[in-house]
Design a protein around this motif. Sequence first.
Motif, PDB file in Angstrom:
ATOM      1  N   MET A   1      53.712  42.291  29.767  1.00  0.00           N
ATOM      2  CA  MET A   1      53.793  42.031  31.208  1.00  0.00           C
ATOM      3  C   MET A   1      52.887  42.997  31.979  1.00  0.00           C
ATOM      4  SD  MET A   1      57.171  41.815  33.679  1.00  0.00           S
ATOM      5  CE  MET A   1      58.126  41.274  32.304  1.00  0.00           C
ATOM      6  N   ARG A   2      52.917  44.283  31.598  1.00  0.00           N
ATOM      7  CA  ARG A   2      52.040  45.266  32.256  1.00  0.00           C
ATOM      8  C   ARG A   2      50.568  44.929  32.030  1.00  0.00           C
ATOM      9  NH1 ARG A   2      55.829  49.017  30.222  1.00  0.00           N
ATOM     10  NH2 ARG A   2      54.434  49.425  28.456  1.00  0.00           N
TER      11      ARG A   2
ATOM     12  N   GLU B   1      40.370  42.748  42.164  1.00  0.00           N
ATOM     13  CA  GLU B   1      39.436  43.793  42.581  1.00  0.00           C
ATOM     14  C   GLU B   1      37.992  43.340  42.387  1.00  0.00           C
ATOM     15  OE1 GLU B   1      38.400  48.502  41.726  1.00  0.00           O
ATOM     16  OE2 GLU B   1      39.912  47.500  40.510  1.00  0.00           O
ATOM     17  N   SER B   2      37.728  42.654  41.285  1.00  0.00           N
ATOM     18  CA  SER B   2      36.389  42.143  41.015  1.00  0.00           C
ATOM     19  C   SER B   2      35.958  41.142  42.083  1.00  0.00           C
ATOM     20  CB  SER B   2      36.357  41.501  39.629  1.00  0.00           C
ATOM     21  OG  SER B   2      35.142  40.849  39.416  1.00  0.00           O
TER      22      SER B   2
ATOM     23  N   ALA C   1      45.416  42.982  34.212  1.00  0.00           N
ATOM     24  CA  ALA C   1      44.301  42.027  34.181  1.00  0.00           C
ATOM     25  C   ALA C   1      44.200  41.280  35.510  1.00  0.00           C
ATOM     26  CB  ALA C   1      44.475  41.045  33.030  1.00  0.00           C
ATOM     27  N   ASP C   2      45.337  40.871  36.068  1.00  0.00           N
ATOM     28  CA  ASP C   2      45.339  40.184  37.362  1.00  0.00           C
ATOM     29  C   ASP C   2      44.799  41.096  38.463  1.00  0.00           C
ATOM     30  OD1 ASP C   2      46.426  37.965  36.143  1.00  0.00           O
ATOM     31  OD2 ASP C   2      48.480  38.333  36.857  1.00  0.00           O
ATOM     32  N   SER C   3      45.218  42.346  38.431  1.00  0.00           N
ATOM     33  CA  SER C   3      44.768  43.311  39.427  1.00  0.00           C
ATOM     34  C   SER C   3      43.259  43.534  39.334  1.00  0.00           C
ATOM     35  CB  SER C   3      45.509  44.635  39.226  1.00  0.00           C
ATOM     36  OG  SER C   3      44.992  45.632  40.049  1.00  0.00           O
TER      37      SER C   3
END
Length: 124
Positions: A45-46, A57-58, A51-53
Amino acid sequence: MAQGSDSNDASYKSPSPGSRPSSSDDVKKVMRREKNRIAAQKSRMRQTQKADSLHLESENLEKENAALRKEVKQLTEEANYLSSVLSSHEPLCTGLAPQTPDLLYPPHQSSYHRQHIAVPHYQR
């Protein structure tokens, strides 16, 4: 998400509903596996959240980069315009002609002004 979970492990057999582990070692194994399963689930989950964060940001950095490139283009066009205005004004300019022969500044030359125009100090 079933990848890597204990349900795919051939050596692990969940106890049948009516049976109980026969020794304290079996209880410890079951507890350790359950604890490990929960830790692995939290870790996945982390990893997904990270990866989503990073993806968000990208995307934000790409938008900022595009905006900055647009601003650079506009400022370059403005600098070119101001340089051409200055170049057309220089032959007509009488205000900057040397007054005395012992001036400390160089005479009014277009290369001198282009150096200053190349870095715009123009405020909107």
